[in-house]
Design an enzyme around this catalytic site. Structure first.
Site, PDB file in Angstrom:
ATOM      1  CB  ALA A  51      -8.280  -1.829   2.715  1.00 20.10           C
ATOM      2  CG  PHE A  52      -5.444  -5.318   5.758  1.00 22.21           C
ATOM      3  CD1 PHE A  52      -4.605  -5.879   4.807  1.00 22.21           C
ATOM      4  CD2 PHE A  52      -4.992  -4.222   6.478  1.00 22.21           C
ATOM      5  CE1 PHE A  52      -3.337  -5.356   4.584  1.00 22.21           C
ATOM      6  CE2 PHE A  52      -3.729  -3.695   6.261  1.00 22.21           C
ATOM      7  CZ  PHE A  52      -2.898  -4.263   5.320  1.00 22.21           C
ATOM      8  CG  ASP A 112      12.431  -2.232  29.094  1.00 21.10           C
ATOM      9  OD1 ASP A 112      11.876  -3.084  29.793  1.00 21.10           O
ATOM     10  OD2 ASP A 112      12.039  -1.935  27.946  1.00 21.10           O
ATOM     11  N   GLY A 157     -12.539 -10.371  -1.037  1.00 13.85           N
ATOM     12  CA  GLY A 157     -12.755 -11.797  -1.294  1.00 13.85           C
ATOM     13  C   GLY A 157     -11.764 -12.371  -2.290  1.00 13.85           C
ATOM     14  CG  MET A 168     -13.824 -12.699  -5.939  1.00 14.09           C
ATOM     15  SD  MET A 168     -13.908 -13.712  -7.409  1.00 14.09           S
ATOM     16  CE  MET A 168     -15.027 -12.733  -8.408  1.00 14.09           C
ATOM     17  CB  CYS A 198      -0.939   0.013   1.200  1.00 15.68           C
ATOM     18  SG  CYS A 198      -0.179   0.558   2.735  1.00 15.68           S
ATOM     19  CB  VAL A 238       7.076  16.025  27.880  1.00 16.74           C
ATOM     20  CG1 VAL A 238       6.205  17.266  27.859  1.00 16.74           C
ATOM     21  CG2 VAL A 238       7.972  16.041  29.114  1.00 16.74           C
ATOM     22  CB  ALA A 257      11.286   2.604  21.675  1.00 15.22           C
ATOM     23  CD  GLU A 296     -10.171 -12.798   1.203  1.00 18.63           C
ATOM     24  OE1 GLU A 296     -10.501 -13.437   0.187  1.00 18.63           O
ATOM     25  OE2 GLU A 296     -10.983 -12.391   2.030  1.00 18.63           O
TER      26      GLU A 296
HETATM   27  C1  LIG Z   1       7.080   4.824  21.342  1.00 15.06           C
HETATM   28  C2  LIG Z   1       7.790   4.724  22.638  1.00 15.06           C
HETATM   29  C3  LIG Z   1       8.241   3.485  23.062  1.00 15.06           C
HETATM   30  C4  LIG Z   1       8.895   3.376  24.269  1.00 15.06           C
HETATM   31  N1  LIG Z   1       9.309   2.129  24.652  1.00 15.06           N
HETATM   32  C5  LIG Z   1       9.932   1.987  25.832  1.00 15.06           C
HETATM   33  C6  LIG Z   1      10.345   0.703  26.279  1.00 15.06           C
HETATM   34  O1  LIG Z   1      10.143  -0.306  25.613  1.00 15.06           O
HETATM   35  N2  LIG Z   1      10.951   0.623  27.476  1.00 15.06           N
HETATM   36  C7  LIG Z   1      11.202   1.716  28.252  1.00 15.06           C
HETATM   37  O2  LIG Z   1      11.758   1.579  29.290  1.00 15.06           O
HETATM   38  N3  LIG Z   1      10.822   2.933  27.850  1.00 15.06           N
HETATM   39  C8  LIG Z   1      10.182   3.097  26.674  1.00 15.06           C
HETATM   40  N4  LIG Z   1       9.762   4.328  26.290  1.00 15.06           N
HETATM   41  C9  LIG Z   1       9.922   5.461  27.214  1.00 15.06           C
HETATM   42  C10 LIG Z   1      11.176   6.249  26.940  1.00 15.06           C
HETATM   43  O3  LIG Z   1      12.312   5.518  27.287  1.00 15.06           O
HETATM   44  C11 LIG Z   1      11.109   7.518  27.776  1.00 15.06           C
HETATM   45  O4  LIG Z   1       9.980   8.226  27.374  1.00 15.06           O
HETATM   46  C12 LIG Z   1      12.315   8.388  27.533  1.00 15.06           C
HETATM   47  O5  LIG Z   1      13.470   7.778  27.928  1.00 15.06           O
HETATM   48  C13 LIG Z   1      12.165   9.740  28.180  1.00 15.06           C
HETATM   49  O6  LIG Z   1      13.227  10.565  27.752  1.00 15.06           O
HETATM   50  P1  LIG Z   1      12.985  11.951  27.031  1.00 15.06           P
HETATM   51  O7  LIG Z   1      14.314  12.559  26.805  1.00 15.06           O
HETATM   52  O8  LIG Z   1      12.165  11.799  25.830  1.00 15.06           O
HETATM   53  O9  LIG Z   1      12.165  12.713  28.132  1.00 15.06           O
HETATM   54  P2  LIG Z   1      11.256  13.990  28.013  1.00 15.06           P
HETATM   55  O10 LIG Z   1       9.895  13.607  27.561  1.00 15.06           O
HETATM   56  O11 LIG Z   1      11.924  15.057  27.240  1.00 15.06           O
HETATM   57  O12 LIG Z   1      11.215  14.405  29.550  1.00 15.06           O
HETATM   58  C14 LIG Z   1      10.651  13.557  30.501  1.00 15.06           C
HETATM   59  C15 LIG Z   1      10.700  14.168  31.892  1.00 15.06           C
HETATM   60  O13 LIG Z   1      12.014  14.181  32.355  1.00 15.06           O
HETATM   61  C16 LIG Z   1      12.371  15.463  32.842  1.00 15.06           C
HETATM   62  N5  LIG Z   1      13.785  15.647  32.534  1.00 15.06           N
HETATM   63  C17 LIG Z   1      14.394  15.384  31.366  1.00 15.06           C
HETATM   64  N6  LIG Z   1      15.707  15.629  31.499  1.00 15.06           N
HETATM   65  C18 LIG Z   1      15.911  16.068  32.740  1.00 15.06           C
HETATM   66  C19 LIG Z   1      17.049  16.503  33.443  1.00 15.06           C
HETATM   67  N7  LIG Z   1      18.261  16.504  32.886  1.00 15.06           N
HETATM   68  N8  LIG Z   1      16.900  16.905  34.711  1.00 15.06           N
HETATM   69  C20 LIG Z   1      15.684  16.916  35.296  1.00 15.06           C
HETATM   70  N9  LIG Z   1      14.567  16.529  34.677  1.00 15.06           N
HETATM   71  C21 LIG Z   1      14.688  16.107  33.411  1.00 15.06           C
HETATM   72  C22 LIG Z   1      11.460  16.408  32.143  1.00 15.06           C
HETATM   73  O14 LIG Z   1      11.247  17.548  32.927  1.00 15.06           O
HETATM   74  C23 LIG Z   1      10.192  15.586  31.960  1.00 15.06           C
HETATM   75  O15 LIG Z   1       9.390  15.720  33.082  1.00 15.06           O
HETATM   76  C24 LIG Z   1       9.115   4.500  25.073  1.00 15.06           C
HETATM   77  C25 LIG Z   1       8.656   5.748  24.657  1.00 15.06           C
HETATM   78  C26 LIG Z   1       8.011   5.863  23.450  1.00 15.06           C
HETATM   79  C27 LIG Z   1       7.513   7.196  22.991  1.00 15.06           C
HETATM   80  S1  FES Z   2       3.225  -1.384   2.494  1.00 20.11           S
HETATM   81 FE1  FES Z   2       3.785  -1.266   4.557  1.00 20.11          FE
HETATM   82  S2  FES Z   2       1.914  -0.700   5.489  1.00 20.11           S
HETATM   83 FE2  FES Z   2       1.317  -1.054   3.473  1.00 20.11          FE
END
Ligand SMILES: Cc1cc2nc3c(=O)[nH]c(=O)nc-3n(C[C@H](O)[C@H](O)[C@H](O)COP(=O)(O)OP(=O)(O)OC[C@H]3O[C@@H](n4cnc5c(N)ncnc54)[C@H](O)[C@@H]3O)c2cc1C
Ligand code: FES
Ligand code: FES
Length: 1363
Positions: free
Chosen positions: A831-832, A396, A1113, A1115, A144, A299, A374, A1294
Site C-alpha cells: 500500500a505504502f 542487447d 503514519g 501509527m 504483504c 508477440v 530480463a 516509514e
Molecule cells: C519483460 C521483458 C524484458 C525484456 N528485456 C530485454 C532486454 O533487456 N534486452 C533485450 O534485448 N531484449 C529484452 N526483451 C525482449 C526479448 O529478448 C525478445 O522479446 C525475445 O527474445 C523474443 O523472442 P520470442 O521467442 O519470445 O519471440 P516471439 O514473441 O515468439 O516472436 C517474435 C517474432 O519473431 C518471429 N519468429 C520467431 N521465431 C522465428 C523463426 N524461427 N523464424 C522466423 N520468424 C520467427 C515471430 O514470427 C514473431 O514475429 C525483453 C522482453 C520482455 C517480455
Molecule cells: S512482500 Fe514482496 S511485494 Fe510485498
C-alpha cells in the site's frame, strides 16, 4: 487479473496487413476436428477442447482452475509475480527440462505437452508445505506476500535443476522477481539456506558467520545483542528426491513416432503446431503473415499493449530442427532459432570453456548481456530466433551479433540461404530482410580472430531486467601485427526506432591507427551519423548522445588494452588510472547482519513480545493460500469493470458517445456521472468527470461487462469529444506563474531570520528539485462491490488503508447512510500510502456501477491504469537561503517548499504540513523559517506516500548542508555534527525533545561503519581511478510519527473470547504487509497470558470497528496496540475473580467458568490517541507524540562514463526503543530503505509536456531489484526508552525511507570527487533522483563537451520534469 478469451480486430496502422488476413475467411484453416490442448497442471491432466489457445496461462489458471496463487501484477513479463514452473520432456536427450516462466506471457496453446507447476503444486497448508515455502516465510522474506508465490516458484525451479545451488545462482534466479516490501535481503537469504554450505552472513569471503562468532570481528557487538531472526534448525530438511514425477503420459506423447500436425481452434484464432520443419515451411506459405510464436515475449506484449491481432499462430516450440547447437573448430557456433536465451547462455558457456579466449570474444560479449537481459523467466522462454527476427530497437544481442559478423540461416520451401545480421537487416531494409515464406533455422556466431576485438556495452536505469538506455556492439579487426584498422563495426541500440549502425564512420576510420586522434575523430563522426533528435521518444537525448561516445571510449580502451596484451612493446597500455573503466560492476550476492536487543531472560517463555515472530500470514503468502481481493471466488452474476479515462489534461467534455459500446458483446452497461445517485464530488474529489476533465487519467466513464476483456474492448469504443481549456498547468513552475494552489501557505519560524542574515560570514541561495514516486504496490487497486438485495446495502471487499473513508465515499455517492455500507479488508498486497484515499474514490466509482447494474462488480485496475489514475508521491521544488559562519555553523535558514499536488485536494495540504514540520530534520538552526504550499496542477492528484513529504523535504536539508560544507571546505559529516541537536532541545515549532538516541545512532553509525577509515580508502581509490569514483555519506534522521491532530491518533479494538478459549482480535488497523496483525496477536498474547496459537485475526471491517482512522503514519501498532491492550485488560479484569479463585486453573476452565457466571467475554478496547496539536496561526504546537531517530552510512562506486552506480555497503542504525517484533521492524527498516533508495536514484516518472504519464509499467518505471540492494547491509535496532508508546516501542514503518538518501548523497560525494579532478569546483545542484542520466551529465568531461546541444526554444521535449 482477468483477461478475456477473445481478441478483436482493431484499426491501428501497425497491424493493417494482419487485419486484411483476418478479414479474409478464405485463408483460415478449415477445422472439421480441431485438436485438444493436452497438458498437466500440478500433476493433473488438462484436456482443453474449447480454450482460446492464445489465452495467457495466468488468466487460465486463475479463472478456470481457481489457482489464485499465481498473481497478476504487470501482465508484461517484467515483475515475476506470475512465475510458474514449466517442465518438458526432450525425446532427443531423454531429459526433463524444468524452467521458470511468466504465466502472463504463456499462451495456453504453447503448453501442449508440458507440465505446469504453480505455487499450489509446490506445497500447501492443506497437504505439505515445501521447504522453499517454509524457509521464505521463516526467514521473514514476506511482508504483504503478493510477490511471494513468484519468489517461491523461482527458487523452487532453481532447486529442481540445482538441488544445491550456489549463492550466485540464487541471486540470478530472483533477478526477474520484483518485491516492493522487503528489500530482498531476507528473500535471498532464504534461498541461500539451500546452498551447499549455508552462506548466510559469511562476511566477505572470510567464511565466518557473525551469528556463530562470539567475538565477531565484522561488527563490534555490544552486550545483549541478538542476531538470529530465525532458527535454521527449525527448517525441515530439503529432500530433492521427494518432488513429483514428470507425467509419464507426456513422455509417451513426446516420444510418439506418429506425431502429426495439431490445430487448436479458438473463438477468433487458430493455433497450429507443425510436426516437422517441412510442415512448418508449408504453413509459412499458407499463412505468410502468421507469427511464428516461440516465447511470445515480443508477440504477446504487441497484442496486449499495441492492439495487434493475429488470426493464426504457428507454434513450432520444441521442433527438433530448430533446437540444436553445432560447433566447428573453424566456423564458429551455429545455434538453432528455437533455443531459448537460457539455452543460448548454456551453449555459449560451453563454447568459451572449450575454445581459446581470443576466438570467443563475441560469445563472451553476448554472455555478458544475457546475464542481465530480463529475468530468468523471460530468458527461458524467449528464443534466439524470436529475438533476431523481432529486432527490438533496444536489443542487447543483435548489436553484438552484427558486430561479430553473425549470419542467419534461413529456410523456405525453396531451400536455404544465409543473410547477414548487419546494419541493413537491423534497420529493416526490405532487401536485407526475411521473405514472408522464410523462417530462421539458426544463427551462426563465428569465432573471432587474434587481431579482432568484439565487445558489448550497455547502460540501463538499473543493472538487471531493464531495457538499455543505450547499448552497443562493436568490433574492430586490425591488419595483422599492427594497430591499423582493417574493419570496424559499430551498432547502437535504443538510439532510434531500430538498432542503428554507423557505416560511414566505420568506413572513414578504416586504415587509421588505433590512437587518441582516431578516437576523437570517431566520436565526432559517430555523433554526426547517429543523430538523436531533441524531441526523440524516450527522452534523455543529451545523455544518450553522451553514451554513444562514452561507450565508444570504453571500447577504445578495451581494444587498446587488448593490443597491449598481444604485444606490450609495440602497443602502449592504457593509463593505470583508466583500467577500472573497463569493467562493468559485478553482480554480487547481497549479505548482511541484523542486530537487535535480546529478550529479557526473565520474560515468560510464552510471551512473544520482543521476539522475531514470523508474520502470521507468511506461510499462506508462500503457499499462495492468502486471499487477496481478486482471489475471492466469483460471485454469482458478477460483472467486470473497465475504465475510460481522460486523454486531455484540462478540457471541456463536449460529448460522450457510447452508442457502439452497448452493442459490444457482453456489455451490460456504461456508467457516467449521471448515474451517481448522490455525491459525485466528495470534498473536491470527483468520481466521474462531469462537463470537464482536469487531468489525463481522470475517470470519465466505466463499462460493465461479463468479462474483463469485453469491458476493456468495449471501453475503447467510447468516443469523447473535448475542447481544451486554458491554462493547462503541469509543472510547479507553471503553477507558480498562474498562482495556482490547492490551499494556503503553512509556515513555522523561530529566531529572527532577517537579523541573523546580517551577521553571518556567508549566504548561499539555491534550489532543489525532488521528483515524485509511484507506489508500485504489487497488488494493483482491487475492489469487489456486492449490492445486497435489501435496504440498499452495499458490501465492498478491497485492499485499503482506510475502510472508513471508503464507506464515507460510497455512502455519499449512493446517497445512503453509512450504516448500509460495509467495507471489508483482510489484507492488501502492499500500500505504502497509495491505498489511503484512492480506494475511496475507486470504491465509490465501483459501487455506483454495482448500484446501477444491480450486480456485483469486480474492479481490478490493470497496472497501466493504476499508475495513470492513482498518482503517487508529491514532486517538490524548494528555494533556500542559508546563512552560515566560516566554521560551518548555520545561523539562519529560509526555506520555501512547493509540492505538485495535482488536480484535487486529496491529502496535499497535510503533506505540506508534515514536510514543513519535519523540515529541520536533525539540525538546530537558531533562526529558521520554513514555508510550504501545495500547487494545483492538471496532473492526477498526488497522495500519501510512506514518509508523507518528509523524504522530499529533508533531501533539501541535506543538500544545503552539503553546500555549506563545500563552501567551508569541510566534510558534510563535519557540518552535520556541528549543527546537529545535541541536548534537550525544542523544535522550530516549540516542541521539546531529547535527541540522545539521535546522537547515539549518529555516533554508532560513524564508528561501526568505520566511516572515516573508509572515506580515506575511498579517497585513495579515487586518486588511483579516473573513471570510477567512490563516495560515502552518513545521514542523520529525526523523524516523527503520528498526526498533529489528536483524533487521528485514536483506535478501537474488539476482542472476543469463545467458549473453547480461542480468541478473536479485531481492530481498525489494516494489514498491508507491515505485520500489524502479527504484532497485535503478540500484544493480545502477552495481555491475556495465553499462547499466540489461541488467537486469531481475520481482517477488519466497518461493521466490526466503526469509524477507524487510516492505517498510516507509522501509527498502526501504537494506536491499535493500545486499543487491543485495553480490550484485553478489560477482559482480564473481568476474569480476575475467577483466576484468583483457581490460580492453578487452565485458561479454558476460567473461560467456561466466566460464561457460567454470565461474565461478558467480549470487550471493546479503545485508545483515545496521543494528545497532539498544532496551531498554524502561531506556528507552535506539540505536533507529534514522539520522535524516531536514526542514521545510515552508504558507500557507492560510480562509473563516470556511463552514470551507473553500485551500492557497496550500507549501515543503518535505527532507534527502535524496544522492538515488539525485531523481524518485522527490521523488515520495515530495510524495505523502506530500499524503497527510499529507489526514490532517490532510479525511480523516474516521465510526463509529456501535455501532462500524459508516459511511464505506466515496470518496463518504463524501474523500482529496485535484487541487484540494486547493498552488497553488504548491516541493520542495528538501537535500544532506547519511549514510555509513551506500548511496551516502550516505536513506530518504524516509514522512518527508513529517508535513510535511503544516504545513497543519493554518497553518489554526490563520488560525483564531487570526479568533478574536482576535472577542475570543476563550482557547486552543482543536488536534485533527486540521481539517475544514471544525472550522474553522467554531472560528471562533465571531454565527452559531455563534445555532444551537440539543442536550443530548448526550438523543440518540444518528449518528457519534462514536473517538480
Ligand atoms: C519483460 C521483458 C524484458 C525484456 N528485456 C530485454 C532486454 O533487456 N534486452 C533485450 O534485448 N531484449 C529484452 N526483451 C525482449 C526479448 O529478448 C525478445 O522479446 C525475445 O527474445 C523474443 O523472442 P520470442 O521467442 O519470445 O519471440 P516471439 O514473441 O515468439 O516472436 C517474435 C517474432 O519473431 C518471429 N519468429 C520467431 N521465431 C522465428 C523463426 N524461427 N523464424 C522466423 N520468424 C520467427 C515471430 O514470427 C514473431 O514475429 C525483453 C522482453 C520482455 C517480455
Ligand atoms: S512482500 Fe514482496 S511485494 Fe510485498
Ligand atoms: S504479472 Fe506476469 S510478470 Fe508481472
Amino acid at each position: 487479473m482477468s483477461e478475456g478469451l477473445l481478441r478483436l480486430v482493431t484499426h491501428t496502422s501497425e497491424n493493417r496487413s494482419l487485419r486484411k488476413e483476418a478479414l479474409c475467411p478464405g485463408i483460415m484453416p478449415s477445422l472439421p476436428n480441431p485438436d485438444k490442448i493436452i497438458f498437466f497442471i500440478n500433476g493433473r491432466k488438462v484436456t482443453e477442447e474449447n480454450a482460446d489457445p492464445e489465452t495467457p496461462l495466468l488468466h487460465y489458471v486463475r479463472t478456470f482452475h481457481h489457482l489464485t496463487g499465481t498473481k497478476y501484477a504487470c501482465g508484461s513479463g517484467a515483475c515475476g509475480a506470475c512465475t510458474v514452473m514449466v517442465s518438458r520432456y526432450d525425446p532427443k536427450t531423454k531429459k526433463i527440462h524444468h524452467y521458470p516462466a511468466t504465466a502472463c506471457l504463456l499462451p495456453v496453446g504453447s503448453l501442449h505437452g508440458a507440465a505446469v507447476t504453480t505455487v499450489e503444486g509446490v506445497g500447501s497448508i492443506k497437504t505439505r508445505i515445501h521447504p522453499v515455502q517454509e524457509r521464505l516465510a521463516k526467514c521473514h522474506g514476506t511482508q504483504c506476500g503478493f510477490c511471494s508465490p513468484g519468489m517461491v516458484m523461482s527458487i523452487y525451479t532453481l532447486l529442481r535443476n540445482h538441488p544445491e545451488p550456489t549463492p550466485e545462482q540464487v541471486t540470478e534466479a530472483l533477478g526477474g522477481n520484483l518485491c516492493r516490501c522487503t528489500g530482498y535481503r531476507p528473500i535471498v537469504e532464504s534461498g541461500k539456506t539451500f546452498c551447499v554450505k549455508s552462506t548466510v552472513c559469511q562476511m566477505k569471503g572470510s567464511g565466518k558467520c557473525c551469528m556463530d562468532q562470539e567475538e565477531s570481528s565484522c561488527v563490534n557487538k555490544p552486550e545483549k545483542i541478538c542476531t538470529k531472526l530465525y532458527d535454521e534448525n527449525e527448517f525441515q530438511p530439503f529432500d530433492p528426491t521427494q518432488e513429483p514425477i514428470f507425467p509419464p503420459e507426456l513422455i509417451r506423447m513426446a516420444e510418439d513416432p506418429n506425431k502429426r500436425r495439431l490445430t487448436f481452434q479458438g473463438t477468433k484464432t487458430t493455433w497450429i503446431i507443425p510436426v516437422t520443419l517441412d510442415d512448418l515451411l508449408e504453413l509459412k506459405i499458407t499463412f505468410p503473415s502468421a507469427p511464428i510464436i516461440m516465447g511470445n515475449t515480443a508477440v504477446g506484449p504487441s497484442i496486449k499493449f499495441k492492439d495487434a491481432f493475429y488470426p493464426v499462430f504457428i507454434s513450432p516450440v520444441g521442433l527438433p530442427e530448430l533446437c540444436f547447437a553445432d560447433a566447428t573448430d573453424s566456423g564458429g557456433v551455429t545455434i538453432g532459432a528455437g533455443y531459448s536465451l537460457a539455452q543460448l547462455t548454456d551453449t555459449l558457456l560451453f563454447t568459451i570453456s572449450e575454445q581459446p579466449k581470443e576466438k570467443t570474444q563475441t560469445h563472451r560479449a553476448l554472455l555478458k548481456h544475457l546475464r542481465t537481459l530480463a529475468g530468468l523467466q523471460i530468458r527461458n522462454i524467449a528464443t534466439l530466433g524470436g529475438h533476431v527476427v523481432s529486432r527490438p530497437n533496444y536489443s542487447d544481442l543483435n548489436p553484438i551479433l552484427a558486430a561479430g559478423n553473425a549470419t542467419i540461416n534461413l529456410r523456405s520451401k525453396d531451400g536455404e540461404r544465409q543473410i547477414a545480421i548487419n546494419g541493413q537487416f537491423l534497420e529493416r531494409v526490405p532487401e536485407a530482410d526475411l521473405k514472408s515464406e522464410e523462417i530462421v533455422l539458426s544463427v551462426n556466431i563465428p569465432y573471432s580472430t587474434q587481431w579482432e576485438f568484439v565487445a558489448g556495452l550497455r547502460q540501463a536505469q538499473r543493472q538487471e531486467n531493464a531495457f538499455a538506455i543505450v547499448n552497443a556492439g562493436m568490433s574492430v579487426t586490425f591488419e595483422e601485427g599492427t594497430n591499423t584498422i582493417k574493419d570496424l563495426k559499430m551498432f547502437y541500440g535504443s538510439v532510434g526506432p531500430t538498432v542503428a549502425s554507423a557505416p560511414e564512420t566505420c568506413k572513414e576510420l578504416t586504415g587509421r591507427q588505433w590512437n587518441d586522434q582516431m578516437l576523437s575523430d570517431a566520436c565526432r563522426l559517430v555523433l554526426a551519423e547517429i543523430h538523436i533528435p531533441p524531441d526523440a521518444e524516450g527522452g534523455m537525448v543529451e545523455y544518450r548522445r553522451t553514451l554513444i561516445i562514452s561507450l565508444l571510449f570504453k571500447f577504445y580502451l578495451k581494444v587498446k588494452r587488448g593490443l597491449n596484451k598481444i604485444d606490450p612493446q609495440k602497443f602502449p597500455d592504457i593509463p593505470e588510472k583508466f583500467v577500472s573503466a573497463l569493467e562493468d560492476f559485478p553482480i554480487e550476492t547481497p549479505q548482511g547482519l541484523q542486530m537487535f536487543q535480546c529478550v529479557d531472560p526473565h520474560q515468560s517463555p510464552q510471551d512473544p513480545v520482543g521476539h522475531p515472530v514470523m508474520h502470521k500470514s507468511a506461510i499462506k503468502h508462500t503457499t499462495g493460500e492468502a486471499v487477496y481481493c481478486d482471489d475471492i471466488p466469483p460471485v454469482a452474476d458478477e460483472l467486470f469493470l473497465a475504465v475510460v479515462t481522460s486523454t486531455r489534461a484540462h478540457a471541456k467534455i463536449m460529448s460522450i458517445d457510447t452508442s457502439e459500446v452497448l452493442a459490444h458483446p457482453g456489455v451490460v452497461d456504461v456508467v457516467t456521472a449521471e448515474d451517481v445517485p448522490g455525491d459525485n464530488n466528495h470534498s473536491g474529489e470527483v468520481l466521474y468527470a462531469q462537463n470537464k476533465v482536469i487531468c489525463v487519467g481522470q475517470i470519465v466513464c466505466t463499462v460493465a461487462a461479463d468479462t474483463y476483456l469485453h469491458a476493456k474492448e468495449a471501453a475503447k469504443k467510447v468516443k469523447i469529444a473535448y475542447e481544451d481549456i486554458e491554462p493547462r498547468i503541469i509543472t510547479i513552475e507553471q503553477a507558480l506563474e498562474h498562482n495556482s494552489f490547492l490551499s494556503g501557505e503553512k509556515k513555522i519560524e523561530q529566531g529572527n531570520i532577517d537579523e541573523a542574515f546580517k551577521h553571518v560570514d556567508h549566504i548561499i541561495e539555491g534550489e532543489v528539485h525532488v521528483e515524485g514516486q509511484e507506489h508500485f504496490y504489487m497488488e494493483t487497486q482491487s475492489i469487489l462491490a456486492i449490492p445486497k438485495q435489501e435496504d440498499k446495502e452495499m458490501v465492498l471487499h478491497l485492499g485499503t488503508q482506510f475502510p472508513t473513508h471508503v464507506q464515507e465515499f460510497v455512502a455519499g455517492a449512493l446517497n445512503i447512510p453509512r450504516n448500509r455500507v460495509e467495507c471489508c479488508m483482510r489484507r492488501a498486497g502492499g500500500a505504502f500510502g497509495g491505498k489511503v484515499s484512492k480506494p475511496s474514490l475507486l470504491g465509490a466509482v465501483c459501487a455506483v456501477a454495482a448500484n446501477k447494474t444491480g450486480r456485483p462488480i469486480r474492479f481490478i485496475l490493470e497496472r497501466g491504469d493504476d499508475m495513470l489514475i492513482t498518482a503517487g508521491r508529491h514532486p517538490l521544488y524548494c528555494k533556500y537561503k542559508i546563512g552560515f559562519m566560516e566554521n560551518g555553523v548555520i545561523k539562519a535558514a529560509d526555506v520555501e517548499y512547493y509540492v505538485n499536488g495535482g488536480c484535487t485536494p486529496d491529502e496535499s495540504e497535510m503533506v505540506v504540513e508534515f514536510l514543513v514540520l519535519k523540515s529541520e530534520n536533525a539540525y538546530h538552526i537558531p533562526n529558521f523559517r520554513c514555508r510550504g504550499r501545495p500547487c494545483k496542477t492538471n496532473l492526477p492528484s498526488n497522495t500519501a506516500f510512506r514518509g508523507f513529504g518528509y523524504p522530499q523535504a529533508t533531501v533539501v536539508v541535506e543538500a544545503y548542508i552539503n553546500t555549506v560544507a563545500a563552501h567551508c571546505n569541510l566534510l558534510p559529516e563535519e557540518v552535520k555534527e556541528i549543527n546537529m541537536f545535541k541536548k534537550l532541545s525544542k523544535t522550530a515549532y516549540g516542541q521539546t525533545f531529547n535527541p540522545e538516541p539521535l546522537r547515539r545512532c549518529w555516533k554508532e553509525c560513524l564508528e561501526k561503519s568505520s566511516f572515516h577509515a573508509r572515506k580515506q580508502a575511498a579517497e585513495e581509490f579515487n586518486q588511483k581511478n579516473y573513471w570510477k569514483k567512490r563516495g560515502l555519506a552518513v545521514i542523520p534522521m529525526k523523524y516523527t510519527i503520528g498526526i498533529p491532530i489528536s483524533f487521528y491518533n485514536q483506535a478501537a479494538a474488539l476482542v472476543h473470547i469463545y467458549l473453547d478459549g480461542s480468541v478473536m482480535v479485531i481492530h481498525g488497523g489494516c494489514e498491508i504487509g507491515q505485520g500489524l496483525y502479527t504484532k497485535m496477536i503478540q500484544v493480545a498474547s502477552r495481555e491475556l497470558n495465553i499462547p499466540e496459537s489461541y488467537i486469531h485475526s481475520n481482517g477488519t471491517s466497518t461493521v466490526a470497528v466503526p469509524n477507524a482512522v487510516f492505517t498510516a503514519g507509522s501509527m498502526g501498532t501504537d494506536a491499535n496496540g493500545r486499543a487491543v491492550q485495553n480490550a484485553c485488560q478489560i477482559l482480564m479484569a473481568r476474569l480476575q475473580p475467577i483466576i484468583r479463585e483457581n490460580p492453578e486453573g487452565k485458561w479454558e476452565e476460567w473461560i467456561t467458568k466466566a460464561f457460567a457466571e454470565s461474565i461478558s467475554l467480549s470487550a471493546t478496547g479503545y485508545f483515545k490517541g496521543y494528545q497532539t496539536n498544532m496551531d498554524w496561526e502561531k506556528g507552535k504546537g506539540e505536533a507529534f507524540p514522539y520522535f524516531v531517530y536514526g542514521a545510515a552510512c552508504s558507500e557507492v562506486e560510480v562509473d563516470c562514463l556511463t552514470g551507473a552506480h553500485k551500492l557497496l555497503r550500507t549501515d543503518i542504525f535505527m532507534d527502535a526503543a524496544f522492538s515488539i517484533n525485531p523481524a518485522i521492524d527490521i523488515g520495515q527498516v530495510e524495505g523502506a530503505f530500499i524503497q527510499g533508495m529507489g526514490l532517490y536514484t532510479i525511480e523516474e516518472l516521465k510526463y509529456s509536456p501535455e501532462g500524459v504519464l508516459l511511464s505506466r509499467g515496470p518496463d518504463d518505471y524501474q523500482i529496485p531489484t535484487v541487484t540494486e540492494i547493498p552488497e553488504e547491509i548491516y541493520v542495528t535496532l538501537v535500544h532506547s526508552q519511549n514510555p509513551i508508546a506500548i511496551y516502550s516501542s516505536k513506530g518504524l514503518g516509514e522512518a527508513g525511507m529517508f535513510l535511503g538518501s544516504s545513497v543519493l548523497f554518497a553518489i554526490y560525494d563520488a560525483v564531487t570527487a570526479a568533478r574536482k579532478e576535472r577542475g570543476l569546483t563550482k557547486i552543482f545542484p543536488m536534485n533527486s533522483p540521481v539517475t544514471p542520466e544525472l550522474i553522467r551529465m554531472t560528471c562533465m568531461d571531454q565527452f559531455t563537451d563534445m555532444i551537440p546541444r539543442d536550443d530548448p526554444s526550438t523543440f518540444t521535449p518528449w518528457s519534462i520534469h514536473v517538480s
